[in-house]
Design a protein around this motif. Structure first.
Motif, PDB file in Angstrom:
ATOM      1  N   GLN A  54      55.530 -59.236   7.893  1.00  0.00           N
ATOM      2  CA  GLN A  54      55.439 -57.908   8.767  1.00  0.00           C
ATOM      3  C   GLN A  54      54.891 -56.880   7.628  1.00  0.00           C
ATOM      4  N   VAL A  55      53.829 -56.058   8.138  1.00  0.00           N
ATOM      5  CA  VAL A  55      52.992 -55.187   7.312  1.00  0.00           C
ATOM      6  C   VAL A  55      53.894 -53.972   7.582  1.00  0.00           C
ATOM      7  N   GLN A  56      54.008 -53.103   6.639  1.00  0.00           N
ATOM      8  CA  GLN A  56      54.490 -51.574   6.805  1.00  0.00           C
ATOM      9  C   GLN A  56      53.504 -50.700   6.229  1.00  0.00           C
ATOM     10  N   LEU A  57      53.006 -49.773   6.702  1.00  0.00           N
ATOM     11  CA  LEU A  57      52.163 -48.558   6.318  1.00  0.00           C
ATOM     12  C   LEU A  57      52.843 -47.501   6.132  1.00  0.00           C
ATOM     13  N   VAL A  58      52.833 -46.859   4.779  1.00  0.00           N
ATOM     14  CA  VAL A  58      53.656 -45.668   4.677  1.00  0.00           C
ATOM     15  C   VAL A  58      52.515 -44.375   3.980  1.00  0.00           C
ATOM     16  N   GLU A  59      52.573 -43.354   4.970  1.00  0.00           N
ATOM     17  CA  GLU A  59      51.549 -42.584   4.724  1.00  0.00           C
ATOM     18  C   GLU A  59      52.456 -41.109   3.916  1.00  0.00           C
ATOM     19  N   SER A  60      51.426 -40.548   3.036  1.00  0.00           N
ATOM     20  CA  SER A  60      52.126 -39.296   2.346  1.00  0.00           C
ATOM     21  C   SER A  60      51.022 -38.478   1.976  1.00  0.00           C
ATOM     22  N   GLY A  61      51.347 -37.065   1.689  1.00  0.00           N
ATOM     23  CA  GLY A  61      50.405 -36.097   1.117  1.00  0.00           C
ATOM     24  C   GLY A  61      50.253 -35.051   2.262  1.00  0.00           C
ATOM     25  N   GLY A  62      50.680 -35.216   3.568  1.00  0.00           N
ATOM     26  CA  GLY A  62      50.698 -33.867   4.424  1.00  0.00           C
ATOM     27  C   GLY A  62      51.499 -32.959   3.982  1.00  0.00           C
ATOM     28  N   GLY A  63      51.238 -31.797   4.710  1.00  0.00           N
ATOM     29  CA  GLY A  63      51.896 -30.455   4.346  1.00  0.00           C
ATOM     30  C   GLY A  63      51.356 -29.356   5.208  1.00  0.00           C
ATOM     31  N   LEU A  64      51.734 -28.195   4.562  1.00  0.00           N
ATOM     32  CA  LEU A  64      51.117 -27.069   5.059  1.00  0.00           C
ATOM     33  C   LEU A  64      50.290 -26.312   4.110  1.00  0.00           C
ATOM     34  N   VAL A  65      48.910 -25.881   4.820  1.00  0.00           N
ATOM     35  CA  VAL A  65      47.824 -25.270   4.060  1.00  0.00           C
ATOM     36  C   VAL A  65      47.209 -24.224   4.948  1.00  0.00           C
ATOM     37  N   GLN A  66      46.606 -23.387   3.983  1.00  0.00           N
ATOM     38  CA  GLN A  66      45.928 -22.234   4.815  1.00  0.00           C
ATOM     39  C   GLN A  66      44.564 -22.618   5.158  1.00  0.00           C
ATOM     40  N   ALA A  67      43.956 -22.100   5.946  1.00  0.00           N
ATOM     41  CA  ALA A  67      42.718 -22.583   6.450  1.00  0.00           C
ATOM     42  C   ALA A  67      41.793 -22.431   5.308  1.00  0.00           C
ATOM     43  N   GLY A  68      40.766 -23.423   5.130  1.00  0.00           N
ATOM     44  CA  GLY A  68      39.747 -23.207   4.043  1.00  0.00           C
ATOM     45  C   GLY A  68      40.230 -24.250   2.913  1.00  0.00           C
ATOM     46  N   GLY A  69      41.659 -24.600   2.979  1.00  0.00           N
ATOM     47  CA  GLY A  69      42.406 -25.159   2.034  1.00  0.00           C
ATOM     48  C   GLY A  69      41.962 -26.849   2.067  1.00  0.00           C
ATOM     49  N   SER A  70      42.661 -27.802   1.011  1.00  0.00           N
ATOM     50  CA  SER A  70      42.302 -29.081   1.065  1.00  0.00           C
ATOM     51  C   SER A  70      43.730 -29.787   0.829  1.00  0.00           C
ATOM     52  N   LEU A  71      43.743 -30.974   1.459  1.00  0.00           N
ATOM     53  CA  LEU A  71      44.702 -31.770   1.351  1.00  0.00           C
ATOM     54  C   LEU A  71      44.248 -33.285   1.124  1.00  0.00           C
ATOM     55  N   ARG A  72      45.134 -33.994   0.357  1.00  0.00           N
ATOM     56  CA  ARG A  72      44.569 -35.510   0.450  1.00  0.00           C
ATOM     57  C   ARG A  72      45.854 -36.268   0.916  1.00  0.00           C
ATOM     58  N   LEU A  73      45.432 -37.278   1.837  1.00  0.00           N
ATOM     59  CA  LEU A  73      46.274 -38.178   2.482  1.00  0.00           C
ATOM     60  C   LEU A  73      46.189 -39.340   1.960  1.00  0.00           C
ATOM     61  N   SER A  74      47.393 -40.195   1.755  1.00  0.00           N
ATOM     62  CA  SER A  74      47.351 -41.544   1.206  1.00  0.00           C
ATOM     63  C   SER A  74      48.136 -42.299   1.926  1.00  0.00           C
ATOM     64  N   CYS A  75      47.917 -43.768   2.064  1.00  0.00           N
ATOM     65  CA  CYS A  75      48.453 -44.594   2.896  1.00  0.00           C
ATOM     66  C   CYS A  75      48.464 -45.898   2.153  1.00  0.00           C
ATOM     67  N   ALA A  76      49.998 -46.364   1.923  1.00  0.00           N
ATOM     68  CA  ALA A  76      49.995 -47.549   1.152  1.00  0.00           C
ATOM     69  C   ALA A  76      50.344 -48.512   2.253  1.00  0.00           C
TER      70      ALA A  76
END
Length: 127
Positions: free
Chosen positions: A1-23
């Protein structure tokens, strides 16, 4: 059984950046593509970005092309989505997926019929 775990979401202002990761835990995603999809409130889940097994081929939704970058590390069994110049319309729950039958070219929905999915991570972009 495979499990995918996302992280890195959040609240950011327009024009900003975020980095999402998935293990990806449990087994490797060898020979298959990996990707990111998103679902905004009241809308269907939509394609965002996809990457081939070796990482040499990618495809992006027109709405994010030039702003988002997908990458993968097969040694770590992870996939990452770097999101720059974020807009309020990027607000959604972002899901990673593995087991995608993508090797090159443009994405089509037939590629995800056997995909496995994470639980999602919320991205909110304020104006």
């Amino acid at each position: 059984q495979v499990q995918l775990v996302e992280s890195g979401g959040g609240l950011v202002q327009a024009g900003g950046s975020l980095r999402l990761s998935c293990a990806i835990l449990g087994r490797t995603s060898s020979n298959y593509g990996m990707g990111w999809f998103r679902q905004a409130p009241g809308k269907e889940r939509e394609f965002v970005a996809i990457i081939s097994w070796r990482g040499g081929d990618t495809d992006y939704a027109d709405s994010v092309n030039g702003r988002f970058t997908i990458s993968r590390d097969n040694a770590q069994n992870t996939v990452t989505l770097q999101m720059n110049s974020l807009k309020p319309e990027d607000t959604a729950v972002y899901y990673c997926a593995t087991g995608i039958r993508y090797w090159r070219g443009r994405y089509n929905s037939n590629m995800i019929t056997s995909a496995e999915w994470g639980q999602g991570t919320q991205v909110t972009v304020s104006s």
